[in-house]
Design an enzyme around this catalytic site. Sequence first.
Site, mmCIF file in Angstrom:
data_model
loop_
_atom_site.group_PDB
_atom_site.id
_atom_site.type_symbol
_atom_site.label_atom_id
_atom_site.label_comp_id
_atom_site.label_asym_id
_atom_site.label_seq_id
_atom_site.Cartn_x
_atom_site.Cartn_y
_atom_site.Cartn_z
ATOM 1 C CG HIS A 78 3.917 2.887 -1.053
ATOM 2 N ND1 HIS A 78 4.019 3.036 -2.426
ATOM 3 C CD2 HIS A 78 2.605 2.675 -0.800
ATOM 4 C CE1 HIS A 78 2.819 2.933 -2.968
ATOM 5 N NE2 HIS A 78 1.944 2.713 -2.000
ATOM 6 C CG ASP A 102 6.871 2.891 -4.313
ATOM 7 O OD1 ASP A 102 6.936 2.032 -3.409
ATOM 8 O OD2 ASP A 102 5.863 3.578 -4.530
ATOM 9 N N GLY A 146 -5.548 1.814 -2.360
ATOM 10 C CA GLY A 146 -5.724 0.372 -2.455
ATOM 11 C C GLY A 146 -5.208 -0.190 -3.758
ATOM 12 C CB SER A 202 -0.289 1.108 -3.631
ATOM 13 O OG SER A 202 -0.223 2.497 -3.565
ATOM 14 C CB SER A 257 4.822 4.468 -7.533
ATOM 15 O OG SER A 257 5.348 5.217 -6.454
#
Length: 399
Positions: free
Chosen positions: A245, A273, A351, A353, A368
């Site tokens: 993402h 993801d 932040g 991720s 994720s």
Amino acid sequence: MVIRRTAAFACGLAACALALFTVPARAGLPTAPGPETAPVPGLDPAATVVEAMQRDLGLTAEQAAARLANESRAAEIEARLRARLGGAFAGAWVTGDTAEHLMVATTDAGQAGVIRAEGAHPVIVRRSLAELTAAKRALDRAAADRAPAATPLWYVDVRRNLVTVHAADPARAEAFVARSGADPRAVRVVRSGERPRPLIGERPLPLRYDLRGGDPFYLGGGSIRCSVGFSVRRGGTSGFVTAGHCATAGATTTGPNRVRQGTFQGWSFPGDDHAWVAVNENWVARPWVVTGTGLLTVRGSRPALVGAAVCRAGATSGWRCGTIRQLGVSVHYSQGTVHELIRTDICAEPGDSGGPVVAGNQAQGVLSGGSGDCVRGGTSYIQPVNEILSAYGLTLVTG
């Protein structure tokens, strides 16, 4: 039976740490370290994990070292029993402050002796792991047709021998289960306040030229920020994996110092993801994860069990530890459903991720999303790293 702690304590913390975090040298084979195998300056990587586990899991240093040793042994035993039990295997997990108990579930009471012979505790259950997985996949297929807005995640819960569905609105979740065709006797619905979201954020960042897990990167020259996962290679190209993402087709990345860094080569979200970025010559792929006190060297990617301790690095919330709650979880974000994630009780922030998650020195996956935050506490969802490596034909950079 109990996974023995005597050896872990008798050898002492330093010796246990060496056993867990070093690779034996091969006599007569001189080595010339390249950039990705250069030693980490001034840091014992074992101490980094032990210190974080003390802080976040409330363990002593001796308990943390014993837990790492027990979890490593439990993973080996689980793999052998999974093969021996075959279709009767119904999952495994560890319990206890030092993960001294390995529980192995089976639908065949006659195999209890086989489990005990390996030093594990047998748990006799009604449904095999294959049956539970089939019920969860029925939910996955139903979500693909019409995503359940009030149902944030579902997973196989090996400790309960059920598929558990989390829902803000249980009545709507029950309808989702009925529509899926999954065996209703194998599914339970629980009311949940989890609100999964991808964790993209913005903040000022330190300068770095080494490519390291947990460091931040920006999309192009903008302000959208995620975290580097693990360093990887494909052929002669180096790069890193992160959350899907965080990517857009053909997007470029810059490092925390705003130096041009790389280009996304592949990505998938939702469904999966994950993504990977090929970096340019300004960046050197390192087998390192940034921790609260230094750098941890990644040695491999052996999957950990339910109940195992894991630690996560992220550009916003830093180095945090917790435990694996479930494997194979389906999580419904507003953008769509992502399947086969790992659910942990580690908190995370926007932040973080894409950041790396490790069990000891073994890569587990990249962040994720999450529910909650690191002030009140939260839950995080992890994309398994071995699936990413397989999807793009990548090799993990290890030390």
